[in-house]
Design a protein around this motif. Structure first.
Motif, short mmCIF file in Angstrom:
data_model
loop_
_atom_site.label_atom_id
_atom_site.label_comp_id
_atom_site.label_asym_id
_atom_site.label_seq_id
_atom_site.Cartn_x
_atom_site.Cartn_y
_atom_site.Cartn_z
N ARG A 118 -8.61 -2.39 -8.16
CA ARG A 118 -8.27 -3.84 -7.89
C ARG A 118 -6.64 -3.94 -8.10
O ARG A 118 -6.00 -3.58 -8.91
CB ARG A 118 -8.81 -4.72 -9.09
N PRO A 119 -6.02 -4.49 -6.87
CA PRO A 119 -4.49 -4.69 -7.06
C PRO A 119 -4.14 -5.60 -8.00
O PRO A 119 -4.80 -6.52 -8.69
CB PRO A 119 -4.11 -5.16 -5.68
N LYS A 122 -0.51 -9.22 -5.94
CA LYS A 122 -0.87 -8.96 -4.56
C LYS A 122 0.39 -8.75 -3.81
O LYS A 122 0.53 -8.03 -2.65
CB LYS A 122 -1.50 -10.23 -4.13
N PHE A 123 1.54 -9.30 -4.14
CA PHE A 123 2.71 -9.41 -3.20
C PHE A 123 3.46 -8.01 -3.49
O PHE A 123 4.61 -7.73 -2.75
CB PHE A 123 3.73 -10.42 -3.57
N PRO A 125 2.54 -4.21 -3.83
CA PRO A 125 1.26 -3.27 -3.86
C PRO A 125 1.49 -2.11 -4.76
O PRO A 125 0.61 -1.41 -4.90
CB PRO A 125 1.01 -2.93 -2.47
#
Length: 344
Positions: A118-119, A122-123, A125
């Motif tokens: 799971r990241p 999100k913004f 990576p």
């Protein structure tokens, strides 16, 4: 903003140094009124220079200026306080952020996305859960041993309230948190954990209430004896021998440097992505610029100042500052103050 920030600090140093009290009235009026005059003039100039068709852009720049001042100058104010409280309170938090930054990178490169797919952000990576967790673990370990090492040097632990162009030798009575001692962690700390897990912690001590042969509970508590029917479990304590109290404080600062401070870097990454830039400026190209190296430091400095004044220096009034405040009283107030002291 910078004038006000450092002026407030200089005023505080003058009040805490009896040899500089003659400067107090000048510092108070100069820094206070000049800061307000500069603020008023800047505010008027900003509004007066707005132009039709550019108001939206100018207000956007104005809002960004306020945000930047709050995030940088507002938090930078406490860095000087940390330095004068003892160089330890500047150096140690700074190194914690450096260790966390480096070890999060190493842990992310070696273990990233091998355990948690799971990241993390999100913004951004390239940030991974493994890097975040690994950096935190190594930071906590470094906090424990690094704080013990730095506590042995007086030039790290001694506070000062003097301005010197040429550094001199610092000598002071060492604060008790920088002296080796036996520390007892109270049972309230362990109440949130399962008792079976707590009993597995090295150095944990169990205390029991003891009942005599007549079934009467004895006064006081004793160490529990396994299998003894007359012993009823009461609570546990963790006794740490030959430990510097600063090491306990260091763990809390290490926890903040691991969990909260990195989000200062995430904010910097979000700003760069929003504006499509790699670096904040040309210095240190490819690494985000100088600002990217300091994004976590300001937040860490604020946390250190709050922790110091809450848990270390419980009294924020020094003897020179009391003398300065006494001199500001009227004759009637001075008499009432002295009478109050005599009644104590």
């Amino acid at each position: 903003a910078i004038f006000y920030t450092y002026g407030d600090f200089v005023n505080e140093v003058i009040q805490n140094n009896s040899q500089l009290h003659y400067l107090a009235p000048y510092a108070h009026y100069v820094f206070t009124y000049c800061s307000f005059a500069l603020y008023s003039g800047t505010f008027v100039l900003t509004i007066a220079t707005m132009q039709t068709g550019l108001i939206k852009f100018q207000l956007n720049q104005f809002c960004w200026t306020i945000v930047v001042l709050c995030l940088t100058v507002g938090q930078m104010k406490y860095i000087m306080h940390n330095i004068f409280n003892g160089l330890f309170w500047f150096t140690f938090p700074f190194l914690l952020v450096v260790v966390n930054d480096i070890m999060a990178y190493v842990a992310g490169i070696t273990c990233g996305r091998k355990f948690i797919q799971r990241p993390f952000i999100k913004f951004s990576p390239n940030k991974t859960w493994e890097g975040f967790i690994g950096g935190g673990i190594f930071t906590m370990i470094a906090a424990w041993y690094l704080s013990r090492f730095l506590a042995q040097f007086s030039w790290m632990t001694c506070p000062t309230n003097e301005f010197r162009l040429v550094p001199g030798r610092l000598q002071c009575e060492s604060h008790h948190i920088f002296q080796e001692a036996q520390s007892v962690i109270p049972d309230q700390v362990f109440e949130i954990l399962p008792i079976q897990l707590v009993k597995m912690i090295p150095g944990i001590v169990e205390y029991c209430q003891v009942t005599n042969a007549k079934g009467i509970m004895k006064a006081g508590l004793e160490r529990c004896i396994s299998g003894e029917p007359s012993h009823t479990f009461h609570h546990v304590e963790l006794v740490l021998k030959n430990v510097y109290p600063i090491q306990i404080h260091a763990l809390w600062l290490g926890l903040f440097a691991s969990v909260v401070a990195p989000f200062g870097g995430f904010l910097a990454s979000a700003i760069k992505r929003a504006y499509g830039i790699k670096d904040f400026d040309s210095l240190i190209p490819g690494h985000g610029g100088v600002t990217d190296r300091l994004d976590c430091q300001f937040l860490m400095a604020l946390c250190t100042w709050v922790h110091y004044n809450t848990f270390v220096k419980l009294a924020t009034v020094s003897v020179p500052k009391l003398i300065y405040m006494y001199q500001m009283l009227s004759d009637a107030e001075k008499k009432a103050f002295v009478d109050g002291i005599r009644r104590q």
